[in-house]
Design a protein around this motif. Structure first.
Motif, mmCIF file in Angstrom:
data_model
loop_
_atom_site.group_PDB
_atom_site.id
_atom_site.type_symbol
_atom_site.label_atom_id
_atom_site.label_comp_id
_atom_site.label_asym_id
_atom_site.label_seq_id
_atom_site.Cartn_x
_atom_site.Cartn_y
_atom_site.Cartn_z
ATOM 1 N N SER A 194 -2.164 14.927 6.588
ATOM 2 C CA SER A 194 -1.398 13.760 6.130
ATOM 3 C C SER A 194 -1.350 12.641 7.184
ATOM 4 N N PHE A 195 -2.045 12.825 8.323
ATOM 5 C CA PHE A 195 -1.960 11.825 9.392
ATOM 6 C C PHE A 195 -2.328 10.421 8.909
ATOM 7 N N LYS A 196 -3.498 10.337 8.230
ATOM 8 C CA LYS A 196 -3.974 9.026 7.781
ATOM 9 C C LYS A 196 -2.967 8.386 6.826
ATOM 10 N N ASN A 197 -2.430 9.199 5.930
ATOM 11 C CA ASN A 197 -1.454 8.690 4.963
ATOM 12 C C ASN A 197 -0.160 8.252 5.647
ATOM 13 N N LEU A 198 0.229 9.009 6.661
ATOM 14 C CA LEU A 198 1.452 8.664 7.388
ATOM 15 C C LEU A 198 1.269 7.345 8.130
ATOM 16 N N LYS A 199 0.115 7.165 8.751
ATOM 17 C CA LYS A 199 -0.165 5.916 9.470
ATOM 18 C C LYS A 199 -0.108 4.740 8.492
ATOM 19 N N GLY B 74 0.788 -1.229 0.000
ATOM 20 C CA GLY B 74 0.000 0.000 0.000
ATOM 21 C C GLY B 74 0.818 1.277 0.000
ATOM 22 N N ILE B 75 2.105 1.168 -0.245
ATOM 23 C CA ILE B 75 2.929 2.374 -0.270
ATOM 24 C C ILE B 75 2.999 2.910 -1.703
ATOM 25 N N LYS B 76 2.705 4.198 -1.848
ATOM 26 C CA LYS B 76 2.696 4.797 -3.192
ATOM 27 C C LYS B 76 4.122 5.025 -3.679
ATOM 28 N N VAL B 77 4.342 4.660 -4.956
ATOM 29 C CA VAL B 77 5.650 4.915 -5.579
ATOM 30 C C VAL B 77 5.410 5.552 -6.946
ATOM 31 N N PRO B 78 6.362 6.326 -7.455
ATOM 32 C CA PRO B 78 6.187 6.917 -8.791
ATOM 33 C C PRO B 78 6.145 5.818 -9.846
ATOM 34 N N LYS B 79 5.477 6.086 -10.955
ATOM 35 C CA LYS B 79 5.446 5.139 -12.069
ATOM 36 C C LYS B 79 6.853 4.978 -12.629
ATOM 37 N N GLY B 80 7.247 3.736 -12.916
ATOM 38 C CA GLY B 80 8.590 3.561 -13.450
ATOM 39 C C GLY B 80 8.831 2.157 -13.950
ATOM 40 N N LYS B 81 9.964 1.973 -14.679
ATOM 41 C CA LYS B 81 10.298 0.675 -15.253
ATOM 42 C C LYS B 81 11.816 0.595 -15.485
ATOM 43 N N VAL B 82 12.320 -0.626 -15.485
ATOM 44 C CA VAL B 82 13.765 -0.820 -15.649
ATOM 45 C C VAL B 82 14.151 -0.878 -17.126
ATOM 46 N N ASN C 154 6.200 -2.143 18.170
ATOM 47 C CA ASN C 154 5.776 -3.466 18.618
ATOM 48 C C ASN C 154 5.897 -4.448 17.456
ATOM 49 N N LEU C 155 6.482 -5.610 17.745
ATOM 50 C CA LEU C 155 6.767 -6.593 16.692
ATOM 51 C C LEU C 155 5.492 -7.011 15.954
ATOM 52 N N GLU C 156 4.414 -7.239 16.697
ATOM 53 C CA GLU C 156 3.166 -7.710 16.079
ATOM 54 C C GLU C 156 2.345 -6.571 15.491
ATOM 55 N N ASN C 157 2.201 -5.491 16.259
ATOM 56 C CA ASN C 157 1.207 -4.475 15.909
ATOM 57 C C ASN C 157 1.765 -3.223 15.242
ATOM 58 N N GLY C 158 3.061 -3.038 15.251
ATOM 59 C CA GLY C 158 3.626 -1.849 14.621
ATOM 60 C C GLY C 158 3.404 -0.602 15.455
ATOM 61 N N ALA C 159 3.268 0.541 14.773
ATOM 62 C CA ALA C 159 3.202 1.834 15.458
ATOM 63 C C ALA C 159 1.817 2.081 16.046
ATOM 64 N N THR C 160 1.783 2.683 17.224
ATOM 65 C CA THR C 160 0.507 3.092 17.818
ATOM 66 C C THR C 160 0.117 4.446 17.233
ATOM 67 N N VAL C 161 -1.139 4.830 17.431
ATOM 68 C CA VAL C 161 -1.631 6.119 16.947
ATOM 69 C C VAL C 161 -0.802 7.254 17.564
ATOM 70 N N ALA C 162 -0.500 7.122 18.846
ATOM 71 C CA ALA C 162 0.279 8.159 19.530
ATOM 72 C C ALA C 162 1.678 8.279 18.927
ATOM 73 N N GLN C 163 2.259 7.134 18.576
ATOM 74 C CA GLN C 163 3.603 7.162 17.970
ATOM 75 C C GLN C 163 3.559 7.849 16.610
ATOM 76 N N VAL C 164 2.520 7.569 15.831
ATOM 77 C CA VAL C 164 2.397 8.194 14.507
ATOM 78 C C VAL C 164 2.218 9.709 14.670
ATOM 79 N N ARG C 165 1.393 10.090 15.629
ATOM 80 C CA ARG C 165 1.181 11.519 15.873
ATOM 81 C C ARG C 165 2.497 12.209 16.259
ATOM 82 N N ASN C 166 3.267 11.517 17.047
ATOM 83 C CA ASN C 166 4.561 12.035 17.470
ATOM 84 C C ASN C 166 5.484 12.256 16.266
#
Lengths: 401, 290
Positions: free
Chosen positions: A185-190, A16-24, A162-174
């Motif tokens: 951009s909060f939602k996109n950053l999460k 789900g991470i956006k990348v520019p269009k491209g090809k080798v 956290n190994l299983e759950n990743g970043a918490t909402v508070a961590q993302v806000r930080n």
């Protein structure tokens, strides 16, 4: 194990991470065609695909490649072919490749994305915690993240996930606040951090680096560059990723050593080392340097149980033209000394022993191993202690001069 | 006394029927180690090397009362074997297996948080109390009983330290290899804390290497100790060799504190005697133990 930028981007986009269009592209013509497929109008980005960061700040050894770095912005389709032609087959040197650089065999042609803000984002394993740790830094501050880490460590925010759950909402806000990102951009950053974390855990990565992440006016996040490394020990459960291994990135001897199950590395000196542990090889290299010598290469045969593979490994060192003397220092535990002795005899009888060789054995089957060497009547010296073995070899090498 | 294991410790071998496990378990038995059982899933009821084999560590402990286990299981079985050993209430767990995925070790560390199990390794030569018990793959013939505790992050340099102790005419109380991997079960402090409380141990040799901040943590711990025994420290590896093996982003996390000199300085400042070459160890030991 490392992979190329375009491969890392393919993996990240699955999460789900956006990348520019491209090809080798492998040829200038291909690069030109791809540019047309991506968009009708420039600019485009054309990027050397070698396993290294800081490619934009690198330089090419060949004159034909011009003075620009390994990542270039191009305005017209005609100049795409020209730039691709300059880069392909040329040797790119960066702060990460060493002075010999790496030959560029392919380029990545990408759309140019207009962005408002950029930041550095990395994910590594902090062995002390231990935890997958998110690193972010305002990359407008300085492009070279290593320099930032050394001179202003406070500019980097480290977040243990956290190994299983990743970043918490508070961590993302930080993170959002630390980077002064727009609130929209909060939602996109999460989503971005969650995607990185999942890609990291699912694939047994040891490092992901997106330098930089681009933030658009609308608060969208895009990976403008990507680098991924994986845990070699976990590749048995990732056949798909193992297949991405680019053999042209490795020197031939390293590839062979890996095939035998051993680690191999090269330095600038003249002594070939065969050891059975990283600690002992580091200590020996330290010792050589204290005596104004250096290693040419080391082979770590730790865990070796197969006589033929050990012999093949020793042959790699014996046939290395830069090696002017060989030091074999084995402290037998899991690995039994006699296997090494048999390997020495087998490879010497096949390729000949043309440089001084000093051997030191300790531990399991030491006496038996020495006996094998004595019986072989090879012109080698057996030493009983670490520094003595180094001194013995250096003396023999000096005599030979 | 000694730490972790002695001649009375009842020990099991997980993965006992494997070739390497058999070779080293037999050697350990000949050394006098009290190995009471083995574990190989699906082979319960067998007898191997003269001891009974069980499907799980839980069963083996129930039948024998073992408190320590040495693991020779395949890398991909380390997580499940650890779970089994923790469920069995194992006090000491020594994992010899190498090439264990880092992620699996992070799971293991999570499991260990709520347990009483002391996990050592992976990728370690093991633990040996000379003259009493051997868990792992140590070349036992270079060891001799004595009063020096050894704890090391490098397998091969552990042997080197043991040889130096022998050169000084001394012996070891217990030797502990922490393991060469990025994420391991125990660090210096976990082990040195036990050495500090052990009557038999008069001084400790600590061998560090690059990566992480274990040596810095040890320095901090040692500074805070009220009653101290001598520690001699050695750190292997130079900056460029480290950069050669380790990636870019990993450097950042340690904030540049990555050279062996940084680690040596930290140890020295805390009052730990640091040596530049490992073969200086025997002289320093002789001075200390005079």
């Amino acid at each position: 194990m490392n992979i190329h930028e375009y491969q890392a981007k393919q993996i990240l986009s699955k999460y789900g991470i956006k990348v520019p269009k491209g090809k080798v592209a492998y040829t200038p013509l291909e690069a030109k065609t791809i540019a047309g497929e991506i968009s009708l109008k420039g600019p485009w980005m054309i990027k050397s695909q070698i396993h290294s960061g800081a490619r934009n700040k690198g330089y090419f050894l060949e004159k034909k490649a011009g003075k620009d770095g390994g990542i270039r912005q191009v305005k017209t389709r005609r100049s795409i072919a020209k730039e691709a032609d300059e880069m392909l087959g040329s040797t790119l040197v960066t702060v990460q490749t060493g002075h010999k650089g790496k030959v560029v065999h392919k380029v990545y042609v990408e759309e140019y994305v207009k962005i408002d803000q950029t930041f550095y984002c990395g994910m590594v394993i902090d062995r002390m915690t231990p935890a997958i740790t998110l690193l972010v830094c305002d990359s407008n501050f300085d492009d070279d993240i290593i320099r930032v880490a050394l001179s202003s460590p406070d500019k980097i925010l480290r977040t243990a996930l956290n190994l299983e759950n990743g970043a918490t909402v508070a961590q993302v806000r930080n993170v959002l606040n630390f980077l002064n990102l727009p609130a929209n951009s909060f939602k996109n950053l999460k989503k971005f951090i969650d995607g990185l974390h999942k890609a990291f855990v699912d694939n047994d990565a040891t490092m992901i680096e997106v330098n930089p992440v681009g933030v658009t006016k609308r608060g969208e996040l895009m990976a403008l560059d990507a680098k991924m490394s994986f845990d070699d020990s976990a590749m048995f459960r990732h056949k798909d990723i193992s297949m991405l291994r680019d053999e042209s990135e490795y020197i031939e001897r390293k590839l062979k050593a890996l095939k035998y199950g051993f680690n191999y590395g090269e330095f600038d000196g003249s002594v070939g080392l065969i050891v059975n542990g990283d600690g002992i090889s580091l200590a020996l290299i330290d010792l050589l340097r204290q005596k104004d010598f250096d290693a040419a290469c080391f082979l770590n045969v730790k865990g070796g149980v197969d006589k033929d593979k050990i012999a093949a490994g020793i042959k790699l060192i014996m046939t290395n033209p830069r090696v002017e003397g060989i030091l074999i220092n084995i402290l037998g535990g899991f690995l039994r000394c006699n296997l090494i002795a048999e390997g020495i005899v087998a490879s010497a009888s096949e390729v000949g022993l043309n440089v001084p060789l000093v051997v030191r054995f300790e531990g399991i089957n030491k006496e038996y191993a020495k006996e094998i060497l004595v019986k072989s009547s090879l012109p080698l010296k057996i030493s009983d202690e670490m520094e003595t073995s180094v001194n013995d070899l250096l003396e023999l090498m000096r005599e030979g001069d | 006394m000694s730490i972790l294991i002695n001649k009375n410790t009842k020990i099991i071998v997980q993965g006992i029927t494997g070739t390497q496990a058999s070779f080293h378990a037999r050697r350990s038995m000949e050394y006098g180690t009290n190995i009471v059982a083995g574990v190989t899933p699906g082979k319960s009821g067998l007898s191997h090397l003269g001891v009974p084999v069980f499907n799980t560590a839980v069963e083996a402990v129930k039948e024998t009362g073992a408190t320590a286990s040495v693991m020779f299981v395949p890398a991909k079985a380390v997580v499940s074997a650890t779970k089994d050993a923790i469920a069995a209430g194992m006090e000491t767990l020594v994992c010899i297996t190498d090439k264990v995925p880092i992620k699996d070790m992070m799971y293991v560390r999570e499991m260990l948080k709520d347990s009483k199990t002391r996990f050592i390794g992976p990728n370690t030569p093991g633990v040996i109390t000379p003259g009493e018990a051997r868990m792992g793959i140590f070349p036992e013939n270079i060891h001799q009983p004595g009063n020096i505790g050894v704890v090391s992050r490098s397998s091969t340099l552990t042997y080197e330290a043991v040889l130096e102790i022998k050169r000084a005419g001394l012996g070891q109380s217990t030797v502990v290899g922490l393991g060469d991997d990025m994420v391991v079960g125990s660090d210096f402090i976990d082990i040195i804390d036990q050495f500090m409380k052990d009557d038999e141990t008069k001084a400790v040799v600590a061998i560090g290497t690059l990566g992480g901040r274990y040596e810095e943590k040890l320095a901090e711990y040692y500074s805070g100790l009220k009653e101290k025994k001598h520690i001699i420290g050695f750190v292997a590896g130079n900056n460029s060799a480290y950069r050669y093996n380790v990636g870019y982003a990993g450097d950042i996390i340690t904030r540049g504190h990555i050279t062996m000199q940084d680690k040596r300085d930290a140890l020295s400042e805390a009052g730990i005697l640091t040596i530049n070459r490992i073969n200086y160890l025997h002289e320093e030991l002789k001075n200390i133990m005079k």
